[in-house]
Design a protein around this motif. Structure first.
Motif, short mmCIF file in Angstrom:
data_model
loop_
_atom_site.label_atom_id
_atom_site.label_comp_id
_atom_site.label_asym_id
_atom_site.label_seq_id
_atom_site.Cartn_x
_atom_site.Cartn_y
_atom_site.Cartn_z
N VAL A 63 0.81 -1.43 -0.18
CA VAL A 63 -0.43 -0.14 0.17
C VAL A 63 1.06 1.52 -0.31
CG1 VAL A 63 -1.55 1.16 1.48
CG2 VAL A 63 -1.69 -0.88 1.08
N GLU A 64 2.17 1.30 0.79
CA GLU A 64 2.70 2.60 0.96
C GLU A 64 3.15 2.71 -0.80
OE1 GLU A 64 2.30 -0.43 2.22
OE2 GLU A 64 2.89 0.72 4.75
N ASN A 65 3.10 4.07 -1.10
CA ASN A 65 4.07 4.70 -2.06
C ASN A 65 5.48 4.96 -1.88
OD1 ASN A 65 3.92 7.05 -0.34
ND2 ASN A 65 2.47 7.83 -1.26
N GLU A 66 5.76 5.37 -3.07
CA GLU A 66 7.70 5.49 -3.23
C GLU A 66 8.04 6.20 -1.84
OE1 GLU A 66 8.91 5.85 -7.08
OE2 GLU A 66 7.78 3.96 -7.67
N THR A 67 7.25 7.67 -1.79
CA THR A 67 7.96 8.65 -1.21
C THR A 67 8.40 8.09 0.55
OG1 THR A 67 6.97 10.25 -2.58
CG2 THR A 67 7.04 11.19 -0.30
N THR A 68 6.98 7.10 1.45
CA THR A 68 6.77 6.60 2.23
C THR A 68 7.66 5.74 2.71
OG1 THR A 68 4.22 7.18 2.11
CG2 THR A 68 5.38 6.18 3.81
N ILE A 69 7.92 5.33 1.62
CA ILE A 69 9.05 4.13 1.86
C ILE A 69 10.61 4.59 1.77
CG2 ILE A 69 10.49 1.85 0.75
CD1 ILE A 69 8.08 1.63 -0.88
N LEU A 70 11.09 5.89 1.10
CA LEU A 70 12.04 6.61 0.84
C LEU A 70 12.17 7.05 2.28
CD1 LEU A 70 14.39 7.30 -0.16
CD2 LEU A 70 13.11 9.62 -1.28
N ASN A 71 11.29 7.39 2.99
CA ASN A 71 11.53 8.70 4.40
C ASN A 71 11.52 7.37 5.32
OD1 ASN A 71 10.32 10.85 3.21
ND2 ASN A 71 8.27 10.33 3.60
N ILE A 72 10.82 6.08 5.58
CA ILE A 72 10.84 5.33 6.33
C ILE A 72 12.35 4.97 6.08
CG2 ILE A 72 10.56 2.46 6.85
CD1 ILE A 72 7.49 2.97 5.84
N ASN A 73 13.13 4.15 5.18
CA ASN A 73 14.35 4.27 4.57
C ASN A 73 15.80 5.00 4.85
OD1 ASN A 73 13.35 1.52 4.09
ND2 ASN A 73 13.69 1.50 1.86
N LYS A 74 15.28 6.20 5.15
CA LYS A 74 16.34 7.56 5.90
C LYS A 74 16.08 7.09 6.67
CE LYS A 74 14.95 10.88 2.18
NZ LYS A 74 14.30 11.92 1.79
N ALA A 75 15.04 6.28 7.81
CA ALA A 75 16.20 6.74 9.51
C ALA A 75 17.02 6.32 10.10
CB ALA A 75 14.26 5.78 10.00
N LYS A 76 18.22 6.28 10.61
CA LYS A 76 19.22 6.08 11.20
C LYS A 76 18.51 4.87 12.18
CE LYS A 76 23.21 7.42 14.35
NZ LYS A 76 24.30 7.07 13.73
N VAL A 77 20.05 4.32 11.47
CA VAL A 77 19.86 2.46 12.51
C VAL A 77 20.75 2.25 13.58
CG1 VAL A 77 19.75 0.29 11.94
CG2 VAL A 77 18.36 1.56 10.36
N TYR A 78 21.46 2.35 14.25
CA TYR A 78 21.93 1.26 15.40
C TYR A 78 22.97 -0.14 15.27
CZ TYR A 78 21.48 5.75 17.80
OH TYR A 78 21.63 7.14 17.87
N HIS A 79 23.65 -0.26 13.10
CA HIS A 79 23.38 -1.83 13.19
C HIS A 79 24.86 -2.41 13.94
CE1 HIS A 79 26.65 -1.05 10.55
NE2 HIS A 79 25.90 0.02 9.87
N GLY A 80 25.14 -1.15 14.11
CA GLY A 80 26.61 -1.80 15.14
C GLY A 80 26.10 -3.02 16.32
N ILE A 81 27.97 -3.97 16.60
CA ILE A 81 27.48 -4.90 18.08
C ILE A 81 28.06 -4.01 19.46
CG2 ILE A 81 27.67 -7.25 18.63
CD1 ILE A 81 26.23 -6.85 16.20
#
Length: 506
Positions: A63-81
């Protein structure tokens, strides 16, 4: 008199059952419901058939459009251990660096690869990662003495682990479940590879000891009161040797199949997710049910303990993922956003994030601290149903019902490569302990080994995605079974690959 909420709920459930083709269940629900609710439900039928609840189940695209997906994927993620908690390391663990390997495992000096000594190995455990989350971002209770001892044991085993690679493949040990009196639905291993749990369609769980240690229960309370609590072997004295056995069966008071099991890191507890929507927490010391978590409306497809314990996550066919704590009977977070049933849920190695796979053909990552979606991955041609994070936490692998395996870059929020080998659904994915190989298995009965280190090095050198599909160059070796579909894969702390499957499914 039935409330408006009851009427709308019944109408929603009837519409959902009809959209799934579950006519028998629908008719049974109609018979058991009151006459008033049935008439009200019939009035809602026409409206509910075109509602979002029904349409989302049959939707072909997110359901999400490309703009929504792009905004979601801009979030900062602390992927380190994050670095390991401060634990006093006994001096004897640093002794005999060269002689710590078993005699039969030793190689000639000319062939032996020089590795780090123990002091360097343990120093890396306490080194800070700039990409790791703050230690207080998700609160955890302090480690108990038992957990500290297990940490030391795991580090000692890890130091002795085999160094794998494209030219150094792991030993593979297979466990086949045969002659079961009901259908095997799930199988899983504990982190230290000592326990195997299998769930069945008749609500049974079987716990197997895969080492020389037998399964035992605590002694009665009056006997425990008489024990010397200051003794060095107090834990050994607490167990009753007369109850020792290599296998125990739990007869669950569930009303459906056991679809998922998960051991706690300290092996004290076992979680079981069932078709009746309940999750039960079992004590492996008392061999009794401690808590019955009731929140899911429909079958629970997957449950998993956090790598650090204390928390666990669940998902099901109600399209909602949940984060729980063993100290609470209600969920701490709800992960809402998928448009279809959830098939798999998996913790990030730092326990700050949770990944979910759904029948809407998307894979998402959720922040355990806030409950928000921070990554949205699309590209699966069929339902994804296997998830696994790399040991470094930067990459996520997902396997689909079409046999494809996708590698996602969590930090950059993009797809790295699609690996193609399996011809039937992928059931399990697992990275080696040294993060050099990726193992995959599925309904086709094959176990495939991929050169993950070579793939990651090439990806980082090019700094671009490889493209849609391929990956044949990274397939190192595949192993076929005769008639066993491999349901679960697990690398031991010494980098031996364990494979669990059920016979006669091919």
């Amino acid at each position: 008199m039935a409330s408006d909420k009851d009427r709308e709920t019944l109408a929603s459930v009837l519409a959902f059952l009809r959209s799934r083709g579950l006519k028998d269940t629908e008719e049974q629900l109609r018979r058991e419901a009151g006459e008033e609710l049935i008439s009200i439900g019939d009035e809602y039928d026409s409206a509910m058939e075109v509602s979002n609840f029904s349409n989302a189940a049959n939707s072909e695209e997110p359901v999400e459009n490309e703009t929504t997906i792009l905004n979601i994927n801009k979030a900062k993620v602390y992927h380190g251990i994050p670095k390991e908690p401060e634990i006093t390391i006994p001096p004897e663990l640093f002794a005999d660096d060269e002689d710590d390997t078993d005699e039969e495992d030793k190689e000639p000096a000319t062939k032996r690869r020089k590795g780090p000594n123990k002091k360097d190995f343990y120093a890396r455990k306490f080194r800070s990662d700039p990409n790791a989350p703050p230690s207080t971002r998700v609160p955890f209770p302090p480690l108990s003495d038992l957990e500290k001892q297990d940490k030391l044991s795991s580090w000692k085993e890890a130091f002795k682990s085999a160094r794998l690679g494209a030219d150094r493949l792991p030993c593979i040990c297979g466990y086949t479940l045969m002659n079961a009196d009901s259908t095997v639905c799930t199988a899983g291993l504990s982190d230290d590879s000592s326990l195997l749990a299998s769930g069945y369609s008749d609500s049974k769980i079987r716990i197997h000891s895969v080492t020389h240690k037998k399964l035992r229960a605590f002694k009665p309370a009056p006997v425990l009161k008489e024990l010397d609590r200051e003794g060095d072997d107090v834990m050994e004295q607490m167990f009753d040797n007369t109850t020792a056995s290599v296998e125990k069966t739990i007869h669950c008071p569930h009303a459906g199949a056991i679809y998922s099991t998960s051991f706690s890191p300290d092996r004290r507890f076992l979680l079981a997710g069932c078709g009746d929507g309940s999750i039960r927490l079992w004590s492996l010391w008392l061999w009794t049910n401690l808590v019955n978590y009731k929140c899911h409306m429909y079958p629970v497809s997957d449950v998993e303990f956090s790598p650090l314990g204390h928390y666990f996550a669940s998902c099901g066919t109600d399209r909602v993922g949940r984060l729980w704590s063993t100290e609470s009977i209600t969920p701490l977070r709800l992960f809402i956003g998928h448009n279809d049933d959830l098939t798999k849920i998996h913790f990030h190695p730092n326990s700050n994030y949770v990944a979910t796979a759904s029948a809407d053909r998307t894979v998402r990552m959720w922040d355990a601290a806030t409950g928000t979606c921070v990554r949205y991955f699309t590209g699966h041609k069929d339902v994804p149903q296997a998830l696994c994070f790399s040991r470094c936490g930067k990459y996520l692998a997902s396997g689909g019902r079409d046999g494809g395996i996708h590698i996602w870059d969590v930090a950059m929020a993009k797809e790295v490569l699609e690996l193609e080998y399996h011809t039937k659904p992928v059931y399990a994915l697992c990275f080696s302990r040294d993060n050099t190989l990726l193992a995959s298995s599925g309904h086709d009965g094959n176990v495939a080994l991929w050169n993950y280190k070579g793939l990651a090095d090439q990806y980082q050198a090019d700094n671009v995605s490889f493209g849609a599909s391929g990956g044949a160059a990274y397939l190192v070796r595949s192993y076929a079974t005769k008639r066993t579909s491999v349901m679960n894969l697990h690398f031991t702390r010494r980098n031996i690959l364990l494979a669990v499957g059920k016979y006669g499914e091919l």
